[in-house]
Design a protein around this motif. Structure first.
Motif, PDB file in Angstrom:
ATOM      1  N   THR A   1      -5.322  -9.495  22.073  1.00 58.50           N
ATOM      2  CA  THR A   1      -6.734  -9.136  21.927  1.00 58.50           C
ATOM      3  C   THR A   1      -7.137  -9.920  20.950  1.00 58.50           C
ATOM      4  N   ASP A   2      -6.568 -11.089  20.545  1.00 59.59           N
ATOM      5  CA  ASP A   2      -6.898 -12.084  19.328  1.00 59.59           C
ATOM      6  C   ASP A   2      -7.582 -11.187  18.029  1.00 59.59           C
ATOM      7  N   ALA A   3      -6.606 -10.150  17.905  1.00 58.10           N
ATOM      8  CA  ALA A   3      -7.182  -9.698  16.719  1.00 58.10           C
ATOM      9  C   ALA A   3      -5.877  -9.796  15.475  1.00 58.10           C
ATOM     10  N   VAL A   4      -6.484  -9.698  14.392  1.00 59.08           N
ATOM     11  CA  VAL A   4      -5.704  -9.499  13.157  1.00 59.08           C
ATOM     12  C   VAL A   4      -5.478  -8.216  12.678  1.00 59.08           C
ATOM     13  N   ILE A   5      -4.350  -7.809  12.702  1.00 59.87           N
ATOM     14  CA  ILE A   5      -3.876  -6.234  12.180  1.00 59.87           C
ATOM     15  C   ILE A   5      -3.294  -6.253  10.832  1.00 59.87           C
ATOM     16  N   VAL A   6      -3.902  -5.336   9.797  1.00 61.27           N
ATOM     17  CA  VAL A   6      -3.202  -5.366   8.615  1.00 61.27           C
ATOM     18  C   VAL A   6      -2.910  -4.115   8.513  1.00 61.27           C
ATOM     19  N   LYS A   7      -1.701  -3.877   7.893  1.00 63.11           N
ATOM     20  CA  LYS A   7      -1.301  -2.475   7.597  1.00 63.11           C
ATOM     21  C   LYS A   7      -0.989  -2.372   6.204  1.00 63.11           C
ATOM     22  N   VAL A   8      -1.457  -1.422   5.661  1.00 62.22           N
ATOM     23  CA  VAL A   8      -1.700  -1.087   4.218  1.00 62.22           C
ATOM     24  C   VAL A   8      -1.178   0.242   3.966  1.00 62.22           C
ATOM     25  N   ALA A   9      -0.008   0.486   2.968  1.00 63.68           N
ATOM     26  CA  ALA A   9       0.251   1.927   2.358  1.00 63.68           C
ATOM     27  C   ALA A   9       0.284   1.834   0.983  1.00 63.68           C
ATOM     28  N   ASN A  10      -0.777   2.689   0.715  1.00 61.25           N
ATOM     29  CA  ASN A  10      -0.968   2.900  -0.874  1.00 61.25           C
ATOM     30  C   ASN A  10      -0.224   4.156  -1.340  1.00 61.25           C
ATOM     31  N   THR A  11       1.075   3.802  -1.962  1.00 61.89           N
ATOM     32  CA  THR A  11       1.922   4.954  -2.465  1.00 61.89           C
ATOM     33  C   THR A  11       1.528   5.446  -3.808  1.00 61.89           C
ATOM     34  N   SER A  12       0.639   4.685  -4.377  1.00 60.38           N
ATOM     35  CA  SER A  12       0.206   5.398  -5.852  1.00 60.38           C
ATOM     36  C   SER A  12      -0.769   6.545  -5.606  1.00 60.38           C
ATOM     37  N   ASP A  13      -1.083   7.179  -6.932  1.00 56.13           N
ATOM     38  CA  ASP A  13      -1.948   8.361  -6.710  1.00 56.13           C
ATOM     39  C   ASP A  13      -3.389   7.929  -7.207  1.00 56.13           C
ATOM     40  N   ARG A  14      -3.560   6.604  -7.144  1.00 55.90           N
ATOM     41  CA  ARG A  14      -4.923   6.132  -7.307  1.00 55.90           C
ATOM     42  C   ARG A  14      -5.665   5.579  -6.065  1.00 55.90           C
ATOM     43  N   ALA A  15      -7.053   5.646  -6.140  1.00 58.70           N
ATOM     44  CA  ALA A  15      -7.825   5.256  -5.045  1.00 58.70           C
ATOM     45  C   ALA A  15      -7.617   3.463  -5.444  1.00 58.70           C
ATOM     46  N   GLN A  16      -7.623   2.735  -4.504  1.00 63.87           N
ATOM     47  CA  GLN A  16      -7.510   1.235  -4.693  1.00 63.87           C
ATOM     48  C   GLN A  16      -8.412   0.414  -3.739  1.00 63.87           C
ATOM     49  N   THR A  17      -8.926  -0.349  -4.251  1.00 63.85           N
ATOM     50  CA  THR A  17      -9.921  -1.316  -3.517  1.00 63.85           C
ATOM     51  C   THR A  17      -9.288  -2.510  -3.170  1.00 63.85           C
ATOM     52  N   ILE A  18      -9.647  -2.955  -1.997  1.00 61.69           N
ATOM     53  CA  ILE A  18      -8.657  -4.454  -1.675  1.00 61.69           C
ATOM     54  C   ILE A  18      -9.706  -5.336  -0.993  1.00 61.69           C
ATOM     55  N   ASP A  19      -9.883  -6.449  -1.270  1.00 65.21           N
ATOM     56  CA  ASP A  19     -10.258  -7.485  -0.459  1.00 65.21           C
ATOM     57  C   ASP A  19      -9.466  -8.062   0.463  1.00 65.21           C
ATOM     58  N   ILE A  20      -9.683  -8.011   1.714  1.00 62.71           N
ATOM     59  CA  ILE A  20      -8.792  -8.774   2.605  1.00 62.71           C
ATOM     60  C   ILE A  20      -9.410 -10.198   2.958  1.00 62.71           C
ATOM     61  N   LEU A  21      -8.758 -11.207   2.544  1.00 62.91           N
ATOM     62  CA  LEU A  21      -9.194 -12.339   2.811  1.00 62.91           C
ATOM     63  C   LEU A  21      -8.724 -13.126   4.102  1.00 62.91           C
ATOM     64  N   LEU A  22      -9.322 -13.566   5.237  1.00 67.16           N
ATOM     65  CA  LEU A  22      -8.747 -14.095   6.282  1.00 67.16           C
ATOM     66  C   LEU A  22      -9.068 -15.458   6.123  1.00 67.16           C
ATOM     67  N   LYS A  23      -7.844 -16.264   5.601  1.00 70.88           N
ATOM     68  CA  LYS A  23      -7.852 -17.605   5.562  1.00 70.88           C
ATOM     69  C   LYS A  23      -7.483 -18.254   6.789  1.00 70.88           C
ATOM     70  N   GLY A  24      -8.186 -19.599   6.974  1.00 65.86           N
ATOM     71  CA  GLY A  24      -7.792 -20.455   8.286  1.00 65.86           C
ATOM     72  C   GLY A  24      -8.695 -20.283   9.519  1.00 65.86           C
ATOM     73  N   MET A  25      -9.807 -19.243   9.155  1.00 70.28           N
ATOM     74  CA  MET A  25     -10.680 -19.339  10.445  1.00 70.28           C
ATOM     75  C   MET A  25     -11.496 -20.293  10.215  1.00 70.28           C
ATOM     76  N   GLY A  26     -11.983 -20.565  11.402  1.00 70.49           N
ATOM     77  CA  GLY A  26     -12.885 -21.906  11.550  1.00 70.49           C
ATOM     78  C   GLY A  26     -14.378 -21.506  10.718  1.00 70.49           C
ATOM     79  N   ARG A  27     -15.019 -22.755  10.315  1.00 66.49           N
ATOM     80  CA  ARG A  27     -16.336 -22.686   9.475  1.00 66.49           C
ATOM     81  C   ARG A  27     -17.128 -21.774  10.207  1.00 66.49           C
ATOM     82  N   LYS A  28     -17.042 -21.637  11.493  1.00 68.19           N
ATOM     83  CA  LYS A  28     -18.128 -20.904  12.068  1.00 68.19           C
ATOM     84  C   LYS A  28     -17.754 -19.562  12.439  1.00 68.19           C
TER      85      LYS A  28
END
Ligand code: AHR
Length: 662
Positions: A577-604
């Motif tokens: 499917t040409d997909a990038v799949i990211v799995k995240v578990a937040n085990t803390s009791d706080r909400a968290q904001t996450i920037d997911i940066l996909l490195k290595g993608m072509g310029r366009k």
């Protein structure tokens, strides 16, 4: 006054610290152009054991308990009335018992018997149930009549029966008869009642009742909802027939696969060690009929697309229950055990012109099952194990170098015995080592990096063959346990070059018949429920991808380590499917904001679409129930995406899978 002021300041400071903590954004860097280890198709699988009434009374759809009268108390599960005798010279030599029904001796009196099923017999209004029985009229005129009923003994109505059929026994020879019952009521705890309805003497053997609508319609079939729950996991591997039952409390009661194939009527009964392992939850009527046997396991594996993984006895009885040296098979007398392993490969893969391939073909599957793996021994420990495993490995390598052999590191996740066995497994050059961890929360929170430093160059790979989070003081199913399993599993996934398979355990439990919990799927006689842990397994399995992608936060893998705010994460690339799949578990009791940066993608290149599937629960220590089976289920949302990064919010104590397409 002064102290109140100070308190005010303190509160303000704390509030601003909380705000800062809440608003802190974490950055995950995913290297999309560095696909790493291949994720094996076998990576996420299932482990089946007949524990908690998982086979008879569970997945196996037979509704009659003790159908062949072979329990040590021959009439256990049955209630007889009138003249009923137990005989032992029946037509099936390995199950010789049967019952003889004779007229009660008075026109107004009745002869017959009731079966109580497994915690009752569950049937649905309007559905069809196939009653079958082997019978004969031992002497004299044939033409004996039986009346077969489903009854509700708790009914206040005039008539307890809500399904009735007559059956005529037409021969003096043993023959199989069948009729279809169609209940007019749904009952969770019905009984099967058989009346002798004419003045004959009749012999009955192998009395059976199955829903017609089984999984894939097989007559000797499985409960559809439970098999479907397995299929919905899309498991890559299917381990059977279990853990401790492979070994037996003693060698005589170990699982012997040859007893579990061929005509069901002649598969000998075995006890279940789970009837007495926990006297605080005793089930004296728990036996293995082997109606669900190795042929059925292989067939089910094929039907759900999983690689079959049978495990056989290595000649050691369960060491927890019996570690007297005399309890085990002497090392120089293992030939028949080794032959069982070789014959099993022939049963699964051999041509129809081989003795065991022929048995498979006669059972309905001439084509080979394509067996690739075999496990020898379950949770063994000490020197007794490698010394027995060696001759198996030698024989298997010689006759079947194509088969991967799985050894064990024992019952514990670490320690002296574990290290010793790993050393031995390396020496024996097994292909995979079966590790088990039924461990508390702390294990799952601290072991996500467990495999980061395993030896990659040589040596066996890992099969995480039995695991589940057993909460301290909360050893049952709840969302928190499933969240920690999800967190830990990021470590399995990141190390997919080392970890080739993982199977949560145990799989099934009947709500009235369990000995061990937590379990993945629960049921009563009519309903079933998938737990939060089930959904974690499913989210991994359905989104396993094809290759690991490096994912880091501040240059380090995200393993819930100190300073990582209870976050765990892994990433994969999915080639089809040409997909990038990211799995995240937040085990803390706080909400968290996450920037997911996909490195290595072509310029366009840009992200064009994205989905997120979340699993969370308002109550951490709740799980789904039979009455409310969909409280904790994965919820999917569409993400709005652009560019080469994405900002996501993780609720406190939550798990999420992000599926991103360029
Ligand atoms: O899964 C239940 C039991 O746990 C298995 O039979 C055994 O292998 C382990 O101890």
């Amino acid at each position: 006054m002064k102290s109140m002021k100070r308190r005010g300041w303190m509160l303000a400071l704390m509030a601003s610290a909380t705000l800062t903590m809440q608003s802190q954004t974490h950055e995950f860097v995913v290297q999309t152009k560095k696909p790493g280890a291949e994720i094996q198709p076998t990576m996420y699988g299932i482990f089946f054991e007949d524990i908690n009434f998982a086979a008879d009374g569970g997945l196996y759809a037979e509704l009659v308990k003790n159908r062949s009268f072979e329990f040590p108390q021959a009439l256990m599960g049955w209630n007889t009335f009138g003249r009923v005798d137990v005989k032992d010279d029946g037509p099936f030599e390995r199950n010789p018992h049967y019952v003889r029904l004779s007229p009660a001796g008075h026109p107004a009196k009745q002869t017959g018997l009731d079966n109580e099923g497994f915690f009752g017999i569950g049937v649905r209004e309007g559905e069809e149930y196939r009653f079958s029985v082997w019978a004969r009229v031992p002497e004299g005129d044939a033409g004996a009549r039986l009346r077969i009923e489903l009854v509700n003994t708790a009914s206040m109505g005039e008539n307890q029966a809500f399904a009735t059929q007559e059956l005529t026994v037409t021969s003096n020879e043993w023959k199989k008869y069948q009729v279809i019952l169609k209940p007019t009521e749904t009952q969770e705890k019905a009984k099967l009642r058989i009346f002798l309805a004419s003045p004959h003497t009749v012999d009955l053997e192998h009395v059976s009742l199955f829903p017609v609508d089984t999984w894939k319609g097989h007559e000797n079939g499985m409960r559809k909802d439970l098999a479907q729950a397995l299929a919905d996991l899309k498991p890559g591997v299917f381990r059977f027939p279990g853990g401790c039952i492979v070994e037996g409390a003693d060698l005589a009661t170990r699982y012997q696969w040859k007893n579990s194939v061929g005509p069901v009527e002649n598969r000998p009964l075995n006890e279940s060690r789970w009837q007495y392992s926990f006297p605080n939850r005793l089930f004296p009527d728990y036996y293995q009929s082997y109606g669900l046997g190795f042929y059925e396991f292989f067939l089910l594996s094929e039907e759900i697309g999983a690689e079959p993984l049978p495990v056989l006895s290595c000649g050691l009885a369960c060491q927890f229950q019996n570690n007297d040296p005399g309890a085990h098979q002497p090392v120089d007398q293992l030939d028949s055990y080794i032959q069982d392993a070789l014959d099993l490969i022939e049963f699964a893969n051999g041509g129809t012109d081989t003795p065991w391939g022929k048995v498979r073909a006669e059972m309905g599957h001439p084509a080979p099952f394509g067996l690739k793996f075999i496990g020898i021994g379950n949770e063994q420990w000490g020197e007794e194990y490698p010394v027995r495993l060696r001759p198996f490995v030698e024989a298997l390598r010689k006759a079947h170098p194509e088969i991967q052999v799985i050894g064990s590191s024992g019952p514990y996740a670490e320690g002296k015995d574990f290290d010793y066995l790993w050393g031995q497994m390396r020496e024996l050059e097994v292909d995979l080592v079966d590790e088990h961890y039924y461990c508390p929360e702390t294990f799952f929170l601290t072991q996500a990096a467990r495999y980061d430093n395993y030896d990659r160059k040589k040596g066996p790979k890992v099969f995480a063959g039995e695991y589940a989070c057993h909460g301290v003081g909360r050893k049952w199913n709840h969302f928190n346990a499933s969240l920690l399993e999800a967190a830990f599993m990021t470590g399995l996934e990141r190390n997919a070059d080392v970890v080739r398979m993982a199977t949560y355990a145990p799989l099934f439990a009947h709500v009235e018949g369990w000995q061990w919990r937590p379990d993945l799927i629960w049921y009563d006689n009519l309903r079933s429920m998938r737990t939060a842990s089930y959904y974690v397994q499913q989210l991994y399995s359905l989104n396993k991808g094809t290759n690991v992608l490096p994912l880091t936060m501040d240059g380090k893998p995200v393993t819930g380590a100190e300073g990582q705010d209870g976050l765990f994460a892994s990433a994969v690339y999915d080639e089809p499917t040409d997909a990038v799949i990211v799995k995240v578990a937040n085990t803390s009791d706080r909400a968290q904001t996450i920037d997911i940066l996909l490195k290595g993608m072509g310029r366009k290149e840009q992200l064009v679409s994205g989905r997120c599937i979340r699993l969370q629960s308002a109550d951490l220590y709740a799980d789904n129930t039979l009455d409310e089976p969909e409280t904790i289920v994965p919820r999917e949302e569409t993400l709005s995406v652009s560019g080469q990064s994405l900002q996501v919010e993780m609720a406190p104590k939550s798990f999420a899978v992000f599926i991103l397409n360029k």
